[in-house]
Design a protein around this motif. Structure first.
Motif, PDB file in Angstrom:
ATOM      1  N   ALA A  17      49.746  74.164 128.277  1.00  0.00           N
ATOM      2  CA  ALA A  17      48.437  73.963 128.897  1.00  0.00           C
ATOM      3  C   ALA A  17      47.508  73.301 128.273  1.00  0.00           C
ATOM      4  O   ALA A  17      46.658  72.725 128.731  1.00  0.00           O
ATOM      5  CB  ALA A  17      48.057  75.188 129.838  1.00  0.00           C
ATOM      6  N   CYS A  18      47.323  73.861 127.065  1.00  0.00           N
ATOM      7  CA  CYS A  18      46.317  73.213 126.068  1.00  0.00           C
ATOM      8  C   CYS A  18      46.529  71.875 125.827  1.00  0.00           C
ATOM      9  O   CYS A  18      45.642  71.021 125.876  1.00  0.00           O
ATOM     10  CB  CYS A  18      46.078  73.805 124.784  1.00  0.00           C
ATOM     11  SG  CYS A  18      45.361  75.480 124.864  1.00  0.00           S
ATOM     12  N   LYS A  19      47.729  71.189 125.591  1.00  0.00           N
ATOM     13  CA  LYS A  19      48.126  70.021 125.525  1.00  0.00           C
ATOM     14  C   LYS A  19      47.666  69.111 126.594  1.00  0.00           C
ATOM     15  O   LYS A  19      47.291  68.122 126.495  1.00  0.00           O
ATOM     16  CB  LYS A  19      49.531  69.822 125.147  1.00  0.00           C
ATOM     17  CG  LYS A  19      49.926  68.507 124.616  1.00  0.00           C
ATOM     18  CD  LYS A  19      51.425  68.460 124.030  1.00  0.00           C
ATOM     19  CE  LYS A  19      51.618  67.027 123.591  1.00  0.00           C
ATOM     20  NZ  LYS A  19      53.238  67.237 123.374  1.00  0.00           N
ATOM     21  N   ARG A  20      48.213  69.583 127.854  1.00  0.00           N
ATOM     22  CA  ARG A  20      47.613  68.939 129.088  1.00  0.00           C
ATOM     23  C   ARG A  20      46.356  68.550 129.193  1.00  0.00           C
ATOM     24  O   ARG A  20      45.761  67.567 129.615  1.00  0.00           O
ATOM     25  CB  ARG A  20      48.193  69.745 130.421  1.00  0.00           C
ATOM     26  CG  ARG A  20      49.779  69.597 130.248  1.00  0.00           C
ATOM     27  CD  ARG A  20      50.258  70.129 131.570  1.00  0.00           C
ATOM     28  NE  ARG A  20      49.792  71.290 132.267  1.00  0.00           N
ATOM     29  CZ  ARG A  20      50.481  72.480 131.585  1.00  0.00           C
ATOM     30  NH1 ARG A  20      51.739  72.205 131.033  1.00  0.00           N
ATOM     31  NH2 ARG A  20      50.131  73.836 131.840  1.00  0.00           N
ATOM     32  N   SER A  21      45.393  69.587 128.726  1.00  0.00           N
ATOM     33  CA  SER A  21      43.822  69.503 128.834  1.00  0.00           C
ATOM     34  C   SER A  21      43.219  69.173 127.641  1.00  0.00           C
ATOM     35  O   SER A  21      41.911  69.217 127.798  1.00  0.00           O
ATOM     36  CB  SER A  21      43.460  70.700 129.705  1.00  0.00           C
ATOM     37  OG  SER A  21      43.888  71.903 128.760  1.00  0.00           O
ATOM     38  N   GLY A  22      43.844  68.784 126.748  1.00  0.00           N
ATOM     39  CA  GLY A  22      43.325  68.181 125.474  1.00  0.00           C
ATOM     40  C   GLY A  22      42.455  69.394 124.799  1.00  0.00           C
ATOM     41  O   GLY A  22      41.312  69.082 123.906  1.00  0.00           O
ATOM     42  N   ARG A  23      43.014  70.651 124.864  1.00  0.00           N
ATOM     43  CA  ARG A  23      42.130  71.754 124.077  1.00  0.00           C
ATOM     44  C   ARG A  23      43.092  72.422 123.065  1.00  0.00           C
ATOM     45  O   ARG A  23      44.113  72.058 122.763  1.00  0.00           O
ATOM     46  CB  ARG A  23      42.149  72.672 125.145  1.00  0.00           C
ATOM     47  CG  ARG A  23      41.249  72.527 126.510  1.00  0.00           C
ATOM     48  CD  ARG A  23      41.129  73.857 127.237  1.00  0.00           C
ATOM     49  NE  ARG A  23      40.451  74.804 126.471  1.00  0.00           N
ATOM     50  CZ  ARG A  23      40.254  76.111 126.730  1.00  0.00           C
ATOM     51  NH1 ARG A  23      40.676  76.539 127.769  1.00  0.00           N
ATOM     52  NH2 ARG A  23      39.349  76.914 125.787  1.00  0.00           N
ATOM     53  N   ASN A  24      42.254  73.053 122.007  1.00  0.00           N
ATOM     54  CA  ASN A  24      42.995  73.528 121.002  1.00  0.00           C
ATOM     55  C   ASN A  24      43.314  74.676 121.253  1.00  0.00           C
ATOM     56  O   ASN A  24      42.779  75.700 121.769  1.00  0.00           O
ATOM     57  CB  ASN A  24      41.805  73.623 119.657  1.00  0.00           C
ATOM     58  CG  ASN A  24      41.492  72.258 119.300  1.00  0.00           C
ATOM     59  OD1 ASN A  24      42.283  71.402 119.012  1.00  0.00           O
ATOM     60  ND2 ASN A  24      40.248  72.151 118.774  1.00  0.00           N
ATOM     61  N   ARG A  25      44.702  74.815 120.818  1.00  0.00           N
ATOM     62  CA  ARG A  25      45.418  76.341 121.128  1.00  0.00           C
ATOM     63  C   ARG A  25      44.473  77.604 120.350  1.00  0.00           C
ATOM     64  O   ARG A  25      44.332  78.701 121.284  1.00  0.00           O
ATOM     65  CB  ARG A  25      46.840  76.432 120.675  1.00  0.00           C
ATOM     66  CG  ARG A  25      47.716  77.622 120.712  1.00  0.00           C
ATOM     67  CD  ARG A  25      47.648  78.175 122.024  1.00  0.00           C
ATOM     68  NE  ARG A  25      48.197  79.485 122.450  1.00  0.00           N
ATOM     69  CZ  ARG A  25      47.446  80.801 122.319  1.00  0.00           C
ATOM     70  NH1 ARG A  25      46.166  80.509 122.051  1.00  0.00           N
ATOM     71  NH2 ARG A  25      48.203  81.935 122.316  1.00  0.00           N
ATOM     72  N   GLU A  26      43.875  77.484 119.574  1.00  0.00           N
ATOM     73  CA  GLU A  26      43.245  78.460 118.892  1.00  0.00           C
ATOM     74  C   GLU A  26      42.015  78.840 119.677  1.00  0.00           C
ATOM     75  O   GLU A  26      41.244  79.672 119.323  1.00  0.00           O
ATOM     76  CB  GLU A  26      42.893  78.179 117.487  1.00  0.00           C
ATOM     77  CG  GLU A  26      42.294  76.917 117.314  1.00  0.00           C
ATOM     78  CD  GLU A  26      42.965  75.788 116.774  1.00  0.00           C
ATOM     79  OE1 GLU A  26      42.547  74.920 116.261  1.00  0.00           O
ATOM     80  OE2 GLU A  26      44.037  75.842 117.442  1.00  0.00           O
ATOM     81  N   ASP A  27      41.493  78.088 120.637  1.00  0.00           N
ATOM     82  CA  ASP A  27      40.304  78.194 121.551  1.00  0.00           C
ATOM     83  C   ASP A  27      40.534  79.304 122.648  1.00  0.00           C
ATOM     84  O   ASP A  27      39.826  79.663 123.274  1.00  0.00           O
ATOM     85  CB  ASP A  27      39.549  76.988 121.941  1.00  0.00           C
ATOM     86  CG  ASP A  27      39.343  76.170 120.848  1.00  0.00           C
ATOM     87  OD1 ASP A  27      38.932  76.918 119.779  1.00  0.00           O
ATOM     88  OD2 ASP A  27      38.906  74.739 120.922  1.00  0.00           O
ATOM     89  N   VAL A  28      41.937  79.525 122.779  1.00  0.00           N
ATOM     90  CA  VAL A  28      42.430  80.589 123.919  1.00  0.00           C
ATOM     91  C   VAL A  28      42.720  81.994 123.254  1.00  0.00           C
ATOM     92  O   VAL A  28      43.992  81.862 122.601  1.00  0.00           O
ATOM     93  CB  VAL A  28      43.306  79.816 124.836  1.00  0.00           C
ATOM     94  CG1 VAL A  28      43.628  80.789 125.734  1.00  0.00           C
ATOM     95  CG2 VAL A  28      42.967  78.473 125.157  1.00  0.00           C
ATOM     96  N   GLY A  29      42.138  82.882 123.687  1.00  0.00           N
ATOM     97  CA  GLY A  29      42.322  84.365 123.266  1.00  0.00           C
ATOM     98  C   GLY A  29      43.167  84.961 124.251  1.00  0.00           C
ATOM     99  O   GLY A  29      42.877  84.770 125.561  1.00  0.00           O
ATOM    100  N   VAL A  30      44.076  85.833 123.625  1.00  0.00           N
ATOM    101  CA  VAL A  30      45.063  86.620 124.921  1.00  0.00           C
ATOM    102  C   VAL A  30      44.760  87.889 124.512  1.00  0.00           C
ATOM    103  O   VAL A  30      44.775  88.708 123.775  1.00  0.00           O
ATOM    104  CB  VAL A  30      46.663  86.308 124.431  1.00  0.00           C
ATOM    105  CG1 VAL A  30      47.360  87.170 125.281  1.00  0.00           C
ATOM    106  CG2 VAL A  30      46.886  84.752 124.535  1.00  0.00           C
ATOM    107  N   ILE A  31      44.305  88.592 125.819  1.00  0.00           N
ATOM    108  CA  ILE A  31      44.245  89.964 125.960  1.00  0.00           C
ATOM    109  C   ILE A  31      45.292  90.519 126.637  1.00  0.00           C
ATOM    110  O   ILE A  31      45.791  90.048 127.784  1.00  0.00           O
ATOM    111  CB  ILE A  31      42.896  90.280 126.922  1.00  0.00           C
ATOM    112  CG1 ILE A  31      41.605  89.635 126.244  1.00  0.00           C
ATOM    113  CG2 ILE A  31      42.809  91.859 127.065  1.00  0.00           C
ATOM    114  CD1 ILE A  31      40.366  89.786 127.021  1.00  0.00           C
TER     115      ILE A  31
END
Length: 229
Positions: A17-31
């Motif tokens: 999903a990050c790749k599709r939207s041009g985001r860095n994976r480390e910017d998404v935290g998982v709770i």
């Protein structure tokens, strides 16, 4: 699926999903939302490196927190009653569900007594569902103006819950709406520091939420699984 497989599956989907939207994976935290599982299962979750733990009621979290609090970072993600603030302050690093002035005042009072600054997110009812808690979007600016000078309440972002949809794509306008609201608030410079966090996305819709800018996703069944696992 076992826990290890679920963790890998979720991570792969977030990465995609990050790749599709041009985001860095480390910017998404998982709770990891552990409200429906035992202390033993929560310990297993922590053993696998998922250190962010989400609970929505102190009554359900108390035994887990007492046993495991020094092993994780705890997020309060449910509706918080004013008379329960005393139980949460000093235990939960993040409160995702600040939705009214009376609650902000109580957090300020209790946090001030122990000289803590509490990271909070304003819960916004973007979807307009009557069954959901949260501020109406037009109520956010007045509340921010009232609490921005509270020294012990640090507003870091916004939280929302989307309606459950079989087709997760239908949740996109809700998540996009929260991101656009955050960006608009930042343009107005209503807080001492820019709002950075967007707490949005659950087991059925987290990929769409990531595509729309989620910085925290709150995952229960898809990640933690069921107790028998």
């Amino acid at each position: 699926m076992q826990l290890e497989e679920r963790i890998q599956h979720v991570n792969e989907r977030i990465t995609a999903a990050c790749k599709r939207s041009g985001r860095n994976r480390e910017d998404v935290g998982v709770i990891a939302v552990t409200k429906y599982v035992s202390t033993a299962m929560t310990s297993k979750v922590l053993d696998h490196g998922l250190i962010h733990i989400g609970e929505n009621r102190w009554q359900n979290a108390e035994d887990k927190w007492n046993a495991l609090h020094d092993r994780g970072i705890w997020h309060f993600i449910g509706h918080l009653q004013t008379n329960k603030v005393k139980d949460v302050i000093g235990k939960f690093a993040y409160i995702h569900s600040l939705d009214r002035l009376s609650l902000a005042k109580e957090i300020e009072k209790k946090a001030g007594q122990v000289d803590l600054q509490v990271e909070c997110m304003l819960q916004v009812n973007i979807s307009g569902e009557e069954s959901k808690y949260g501020l109406e979007p037009e109520e956010v600016v007045p509340l921010l103006k009232q609490i921005r000078e509270f020294p012990h309440v640090h507003i870091t972002g916004l939280m929302t819950m989307a309606p459950f949809e079989e087709d997760a794509e239908r949740t996109r306008p809700v998540f996009r709406g929260l991101r656009e609201l955050r960006d608009d608030l930042n343009r107005q410079a209503l807080t001492n520091q820019p709002l950075t966090h967007l707490s949005m996305g659950m087991s059925n819709d987290y990929e769409v939420a990531v595509e729309e800018g989620a910085t925290w996703v709150r995952l229960g069944s898809v990640l933690v699984g069921k107790e028998e696992d």
